[in-house]
Design a protein around this motif. Structure first.
Motif, mmCIF file in Angstrom:
data_model
loop_
_atom_site.group_PDB
_atom_site.id
_atom_site.type_symbol
_atom_site.label_atom_id
_atom_site.label_comp_id
_atom_site.label_asym_id
_atom_site.label_seq_id
_atom_site.Cartn_x
_atom_site.Cartn_y
_atom_site.Cartn_z
ATOM 1 N N ARG A 15 46.240 27.459 23.667
ATOM 2 C CA ARG A 15 45.687 27.995 22.420
ATOM 3 C C ARG A 15 45.567 29.492 22.622
ATOM 4 O O ARG A 15 45.136 29.952 23.666
ATOM 5 C CB ARG A 15 44.287 27.435 22.156
ATOM 6 C CG ARG A 15 44.213 26.020 21.704
ATOM 7 C CD ARG A 15 44.137 25.800 20.199
ATOM 8 N NE ARG A 15 43.444 26.787 19.411
ATOM 9 C CZ ARG A 15 42.201 26.703 18.975
ATOM 10 N NH1 ARG A 15 41.455 25.675 19.270
ATOM 11 N NH2 ARG A 15 41.677 27.652 18.228
ATOM 12 N N GLY A 16 45.947 30.267 21.624
ATOM 13 C CA GLY A 16 45.795 31.705 21.790
ATOM 14 C C GLY A 16 46.536 32.495 20.738
ATOM 15 O O GLY A 16 46.998 31.958 19.732
ATOM 16 N N ASN A 17 46.652 33.797 21.032
ATOM 17 C CA ASN A 17 47.286 34.748 20.135
ATOM 18 C C ASN A 17 48.538 35.283 20.827
ATOM 19 O O ASN A 17 48.449 35.858 21.912
ATOM 20 C CB ASN A 17 46.302 35.877 19.824
ATOM 21 C CG ASN A 17 46.829 36.847 18.787
ATOM 22 O OD1 ASN A 17 48.031 36.991 18.594
ATOM 23 N ND2 ASN A 17 45.909 37.524 18.122
ATOM 24 N N ILE A 18 49.673 35.110 20.221
ATOM 25 C CA ILE A 18 50.939 35.489 20.848
ATOM 26 C C ILE A 18 51.020 36.978 21.158
ATOM 27 O O ILE A 18 51.644 37.376 22.138
ATOM 28 C CB ILE A 18 52.145 35.022 20.002
ATOM 29 C CG1 ILE A 18 53.437 35.145 20.808
ATOM 30 C CG2 ILE A 18 52.259 35.790 18.712
ATOM 31 C CD1 ILE A 18 54.232 33.904 20.881
ATOM 32 N N VAL A 19 50.382 37.821 20.362
ATOM 33 C CA VAL A 19 50.499 39.268 20.606
ATOM 34 C C VAL A 19 49.791 39.693 21.889
ATOM 35 O O VAL A 19 50.063 40.780 22.397
ATOM 36 C CB VAL A 19 50.000 40.126 19.416
ATOM 37 C CG1 VAL A 19 50.746 39.770 18.133
ATOM 38 C CG2 VAL A 19 48.510 40.019 19.226
ATOM 39 N N ALA A 47 50.783 44.770 15.864
ATOM 40 C CA ALA A 47 50.428 45.057 17.255
ATOM 41 C C ALA A 47 51.474 45.916 17.958
ATOM 42 O O ALA A 47 51.131 46.746 18.806
ATOM 43 C CB ALA A 47 50.229 43.745 18.023
ATOM 44 N N ALA A 48 52.740 45.750 17.610
ATOM 45 C CA ALA A 48 53.818 46.487 18.274
ATOM 46 C C ALA A 48 53.934 47.915 17.769
ATOM 47 O O ALA A 48 54.419 48.791 18.484
ATOM 48 C CB ALA A 48 55.147 45.766 18.081
ATOM 49 N N PHE A 119 56.505 31.479 23.047
ATOM 50 C CA PHE A 119 56.887 31.108 21.686
ATOM 51 C C PHE A 119 55.659 30.807 20.838
ATOM 52 O O PHE A 119 54.706 30.195 21.330
ATOM 53 C CB PHE A 119 57.688 29.795 21.696
ATOM 54 C CG PHE A 119 59.109 29.906 22.126
ATOM 55 C CD1 PHE A 119 60.103 30.264 21.229
ATOM 56 C CD2 PHE A 119 59.471 29.597 23.436
ATOM 57 C CE1 PHE A 119 61.428 30.325 21.625
ATOM 58 C CE2 PHE A 119 60.798 29.656 23.836
ATOM 59 C CZ PHE A 119 61.787 30.026 22.934
ATOM 60 N N PRO A 120 55.724 31.104 19.548
ATOM 61 C CA PRO A 120 54.796 30.495 18.595
ATOM 62 C C PRO A 120 55.429 29.176 18.140
ATOM 63 O O PRO A 120 56.514 28.809 18.609
ATOM 64 C CB PRO A 120 54.793 31.509 17.447
ATOM 65 C CG PRO A 120 56.227 31.991 17.418
ATOM 66 C CD PRO A 120 56.650 32.037 18.887
ATOM 67 N N PHE A 157 54.145 27.988 25.099
ATOM 68 C CA PHE A 157 53.915 27.849 23.666
ATOM 69 C C PHE A 157 52.488 28.303 23.391
ATOM 70 O O PHE A 157 51.536 27.701 23.899
ATOM 71 C CB PHE A 157 54.129 26.403 23.207
ATOM 72 C CG PHE A 157 55.570 26.056 23.056
ATOM 73 C CD1 PHE A 157 56.219 26.226 21.846
ATOM 74 C CD2 PHE A 157 56.305 25.595 24.145
ATOM 75 C CE1 PHE A 157 57.566 25.935 21.706
ATOM 76 C CE2 PHE A 157 57.646 25.304 24.026
ATOM 77 C CZ PHE A 157 58.284 25.480 22.804
ATOM 78 N N VAL A 158 52.357 29.378 22.625
ATOM 79 C CA VAL A 158 51.055 29.943 22.293
ATOM 80 C C VAL A 158 50.721 29.458 20.889
ATOM 81 O O VAL A 158 51.318 29.896 19.903
ATOM 82 C CB VAL A 158 51.085 31.485 22.362
ATOM 83 C CG1 VAL A 158 49.709 32.052 22.074
ATOM 84 C CG2 VAL A 158 51.594 31.940 23.729
ATOM 85 N N LEU A 159 49.774 28.541 20.825
ATOM 86 C CA LEU A 159 49.484 27.823 19.590
ATOM 87 C C LEU A 159 48.157 28.302 19.026
ATOM 88 O O LEU A 159 47.139 28.312 19.710
ATOM 89 C CB LEU A 159 49.517 26.325 19.884
ATOM 90 C CG LEU A 159 50.844 25.934 20.594
ATOM 91 C CD1 LEU A 159 50.739 24.592 21.263
ATOM 92 C CD2 LEU A 159 52.010 26.022 19.630
ATOM 93 N N PHE A 160 48.209 28.729 17.778
ATOM 94 C CA PHE A 160 47.127 29.501 17.183
ATOM 95 C C PHE A 160 45.867 28.698 16.879
ATOM 96 O O PHE A 160 44.768 29.210 16.961
ATOM 97 C CB PHE A 160 47.639 30.179 15.911
ATOM 98 C CG PHE A 160 46.711 31.220 15.373
ATOM 99 C CD1 PHE A 160 46.530 32.414 16.044
ATOM 100 C CD2 PHE A 160 46.015 31.008 14.196
ATOM 101 C CE1 PHE A 160 45.675 33.378 15.555
ATOM 102 C CE2 PHE A 160 45.153 31.966 13.694
ATOM 103 C CZ PHE A 160 44.989 33.159 14.378
#
Length: 181
Positions: A15-19, A47-48, A119-120, A157-160
């Motif tokens: 679980r998290g934030n991809i950025v 963010a970029a 990945f998201p 896999f970073v799942l929001f």
């Protein structure tokens, strides 16, 4: 977090934030024009910094099911891989295009010597792909590519949100992936 070993690689569900990911590349759930959008794409572009949109404009677009790469600019990740997933229509071709977006991302990472990719959940936001259909496609495609391409060492896999995380946990279990203790 859940981890699975696939050959020499590790597949992670978090679980998290991809950025916020400190990896070689994060994947942007992009649109065909590679323009900043909403959801994951908007967060990554914010963010970029504006350089990302300028780099995407120079590329000029990307067909559904394919991926393109840029620098990460102000992100922790050194690169952004822009993968264009399908808008869900219920057509069997949707699954092929979704798998192709994941496969293209991993092969592009490998071509650039990148070993750690995050990945998201591609196409499950505003593109409307049902989570319980998308998650097994994402995991099975990544498993298959990593098994045959030993350069990739980490697929995260970073799942929001919890709903998305649980859909991926169920998909991993249904695919027979064995968690690492």
């Amino acid at each position: 977090m859940m981890q699975f070993k696939i050959g020499l690689a590790t597949l992670e569900l978090i679980r998290g934030n991809i950025v916020e990911q400190d990896v070689d590349a994060i994947v942007n759930a992009a649109n065909e024009t590679l323009a900043p959008g909403g959801g994951v794409s908007g967060a990554i572009h914010r963010a970029a910094g504006p350089e990302l949109a300028e780099a995407c404009a120079r590329i000029g677009g990307c067909p559904t099911g394919e991926a393109r790469i840029t620098a990460g600019y102000h992100l922790k990740a050194r690169h952004v891989i822009h993968a264009v997933g399908p808008r869900y229509s219920g057509n069997p071709r949707d699954a092929e295009l979704l798998a192709s977006a994941y496969r293209s991302s991993l092969l592009l990472a490998e071509q650039h010597g990148l070993q750690h990719i995050a990945f998201p959940s591609i196409s499950t936001g505003i593109y409307g792909y049902p989570l319980d259909e998308a998650a097994p496609i994402a995991l099975a495609t990544c498993r298959d590519v990593v098994q045959s391409h030993s350069e990739i060492r980490l697929v995260r896999f970073v799942l929001f949100d919890e709903e998305t995380f649980q859909a991926y946990v169920r998909a991993a279990q249904n695919l027979g992936l064995i968690p690492v203790d």
